[in-house]
Design a protein around this motif. Structure first.
Motif, PDB file in Angstrom:
ATOM      1  N   ARG A  37      -1.485  -6.090  10.332  1.00 54.96           N
ATOM      2  CA  ARG A  37      -0.204  -6.335   9.630  1.00 54.96           C
ATOM      3  C   ARG A  37      -0.111  -7.772   9.141  1.00 54.96           C
ATOM      4  O   ARG A  37       0.377  -8.028   8.039  1.00 54.96           O
ATOM      5  CB  ARG A  37       0.979  -6.061  10.553  1.00 54.96           C
ATOM      6  CG  ARG A  37       1.418  -4.643  10.543  1.00 54.96           C
ATOM      7  CD  ARG A  37       2.772  -4.510  11.261  1.00 54.96           C
ATOM      8  NE  ARG A  37       2.770  -3.270  11.989  1.00 54.96           N
ATOM      9  CZ  ARG A  37       2.955  -3.149  13.292  1.00 54.96           C
ATOM     10  NH1 ARG A  37       3.193  -4.184  14.049  1.00 54.96           N
ATOM     11  NH2 ARG A  37       2.924  -1.974  13.863  1.00 54.96           N
ATOM     12  N   ARG A  41       0.144  -7.475   5.462  1.00 55.28           N
ATOM     13  CA  ARG A  41       1.575  -7.450   5.174  1.00 55.28           C
ATOM     14  C   ARG A  41       2.018  -6.132   4.539  1.00 55.28           C
ATOM     15  O   ARG A  41       2.838  -6.106   3.632  1.00 55.28           O
ATOM     16  CB  ARG A  41       1.970  -8.628   4.293  1.00 55.28           C
ATOM     17  CG  ARG A  41       1.760  -9.940   4.977  1.00 55.28           C
ATOM     18  CD  ARG A  41       2.183 -11.087   4.127  1.00 55.28           C
ATOM     19  NE  ARG A  41       1.226 -12.152   4.388  1.00 55.28           N
ATOM     20  CZ  ARG A  41       0.820 -13.004   3.493  1.00 55.28           C
ATOM     21  NH1 ARG A  41       1.287 -12.981   2.290  1.00 55.28           N
ATOM     22  NH2 ARG A  41      -0.056 -13.924   3.806  1.00 55.28           N
ATOM     23  N   ASP A  42       1.422  -5.065   4.996  1.00 54.28           N
ATOM     24  CA  ASP A  42       1.749  -3.722   4.503  1.00 54.28           C
ATOM     25  C   ASP A  42       1.466  -2.742   5.639  1.00 54.28           C
ATOM     26  O   ASP A  42       0.329  -2.647   6.114  1.00 54.28           O
ATOM     27  CB  ASP A  42       0.892  -3.389   3.280  1.00 54.28           C
ATOM     28  CG  ASP A  42       1.168  -2.011   2.734  1.00 54.28           C
ATOM     29  OD1 ASP A  42       0.803  -1.005   3.407  1.00 54.28           O
ATOM     30  OD2 ASP A  42       1.730  -1.913   1.625  1.00 54.28           O
ATOM     31  N   GLU A  43       2.481  -2.020   6.053  1.00 50.97           N
ATOM     32  CA  GLU A  43       2.362  -1.134   7.210  1.00 50.97           C
ATOM     33  C   GLU A  43       1.310  -0.044   7.009  1.00 50.97           C
ATOM     34  O   GLU A  43       0.522   0.249   7.910  1.00 50.97           O
ATOM     35  CB  GLU A  43       3.723  -0.505   7.526  1.00 50.97           C
ATOM     36  CG  GLU A  43       3.744   0.294   8.790  1.00 50.97           C
ATOM     37  CD  GLU A  43       3.532  -0.555  10.035  1.00 50.97           C
ATOM     38  OE1 GLU A  43       2.906  -0.042  10.980  1.00 50.97           O
ATOM     39  OE2 GLU A  43       3.974  -1.712  10.068  1.00 50.97           O
ATOM     40  N   HIS A  44       1.299   0.568   5.839  1.00 49.17           N
ATOM     41  CA  HIS A  44       0.361   1.670   5.594  1.00 49.17           C
ATOM     42  C   HIS A  44      -1.085   1.180   5.529  1.00 49.17           C
ATOM     43  O   HIS A  44      -1.983   1.814   6.092  1.00 49.17           O
ATOM     44  CB  HIS A  44       0.739   2.411   4.309  1.00 49.17           C
ATOM     45  CG  HIS A  44       2.107   3.009   4.367  1.00 49.17           C
ATOM     46  ND1 HIS A  44       2.412   4.066   5.195  1.00 49.17           N
ATOM     47  CD2 HIS A  44       3.246   2.686   3.731  1.00 49.17           C
ATOM     48  CE1 HIS A  44       3.684   4.378   5.063  1.00 49.17           C
ATOM     49  NE2 HIS A  44       4.229   3.548   4.172  1.00 49.17           N
ATOM     50  N   ARG A  87      -8.073  -5.538   1.999  1.00 59.06           N
ATOM     51  CA  ARG A  87      -7.310  -6.329   1.031  1.00 59.06           C
ATOM     52  C   ARG A  87      -8.160  -6.670  -0.194  1.00 59.06           C
ATOM     53  O   ARG A  87      -7.698  -6.559  -1.326  1.00 59.06           O
ATOM     54  CB  ARG A  87      -6.798  -7.616   1.693  1.00 59.06           C
ATOM     55  CG  ARG A  87      -5.882  -8.406   0.767  1.00 59.06           C
ATOM     56  CD  ARG A  87      -5.182  -9.520   1.472  1.00 59.06           C
ATOM     57  NE  ARG A  87      -6.112 -10.567   1.852  1.00 59.06           N
ATOM     58  CZ  ARG A  87      -5.756 -11.638   2.544  1.00 59.06           C
ATOM     59  NH1 ARG A  87      -4.525 -11.790   2.961  1.00 59.06           N
ATOM     60  NH2 ARG A  87      -6.645 -12.548   2.841  1.00 59.06           N
ATOM     61  N   ARG A  90      -8.581  -3.485  -2.292  1.00 59.87           N
ATOM     62  CA  ARG A  90      -7.318  -3.167  -2.982  1.00 59.87           C
ATOM     63  C   ARG A  90      -7.091  -4.105  -4.150  1.00 59.87           C
ATOM     64  O   ARG A  90      -6.671  -3.692  -5.222  1.00 59.87           O
ATOM     65  CB  ARG A  90      -6.132  -3.260  -2.021  1.00 59.87           C
ATOM     66  CG  ARG A  90      -6.095  -2.161  -1.034  1.00 59.87           C
ATOM     67  CD  ARG A  90      -5.803  -0.881  -1.739  1.00 59.87           C
ATOM     68  NE  ARG A  90      -5.147   0.018  -0.810  1.00 59.87           N
ATOM     69  CZ  ARG A  90      -4.792   1.226  -1.108  1.00 59.87           C
ATOM     70  NH1 ARG A  90      -4.994   1.690  -2.303  1.00 59.87           N
ATOM     71  NH2 ARG A  90      -4.224   1.986  -0.221  1.00 59.87           N
ATOM     72  N   GLU A 105      -0.775 -14.237  -4.137  1.00 55.24           N
ATOM     73  CA  GLU A 105      -0.008 -13.703  -3.018  1.00 55.24           C
ATOM     74  C   GLU A 105       1.062 -14.721  -2.647  1.00 55.24           C
ATOM     75  O   GLU A 105       0.777 -15.904  -2.527  1.00 55.24           O
ATOM     76  CB  GLU A 105      -0.910 -13.469  -1.809  1.00 55.24           C
ATOM     77  CG  GLU A 105      -1.852 -12.336  -1.987  1.00 55.24           C
ATOM     78  CD  GLU A 105      -2.569 -12.041  -0.693  1.00 55.24           C
ATOM     79  OE1 GLU A 105      -1.945 -12.178   0.382  1.00 55.24           O
ATOM     80  OE2 GLU A 105      -3.738 -11.692  -0.763  1.00 55.24           O
TER      81      GLU A 105
END
Length: 125
Positions: A37, A41-44, A87, A90, A105
């Motif tokens: 996390r 910084r993204d739960e999924h 990351r 993505r 970011e």
């Protein structure tokens, strides 16, 4: 690794004991998710990276039996690497989809501090 961690890793590596692996996941899933996390910084995405971390544990359990490093430290490193890899992939996908747009970011002081802390933790034996 604590003796119980060593024993659980050994049981899983030797006998593919699913209960031993489940105990390790139960014991360390919170640590792994928190690391993921912080990086993502993204739960999924953090859940995906967490699952990837435990897949690495399942694949490398045989090597860990003789590892002098603590299991939590090893999991922290693997989780950080899995999250960073996710990351990067993505971001690369976003760049391809949007014609190579640079994304900055947003960084807060706290996020930078936590990132620096994670980096320093990775350097510890």
């Amino acid at each position: 690794m604590t003796d119980s961690d060593r024993e659980l890793v050994s049981r899983f590596a030797q006998d593919r004991d699913s209960e031993a692996f489940a105990l390790l996941v139960e014991r360390y899933s919170r640590l792994v998710r928190q690391v993921c996390r912080r990086v993502l910084r993204d739960e999924h995405l953090a859940e995906d990276a967490s699952q990837a971390t435990f897949l690495v544990l399942a694949r490398q359990a045989g090597r860990l039996r003789s590892c002098a490093r603590s299991l939590p430290a090893w999991l922290h490193t693997v989780a950080t690497n899995a999250a960073l890899q996710l990351r990067r992939s993505r971001l690369a996908a976003l760049k391809r989809e949007q014609g190579y747009v640079e994304f900055d970011e947003p960084q807060t002081g706290l996020a930078e501090l936590i990132g620096a802390l994670d980096e320093e933790l990775q350097r510890l034996p």
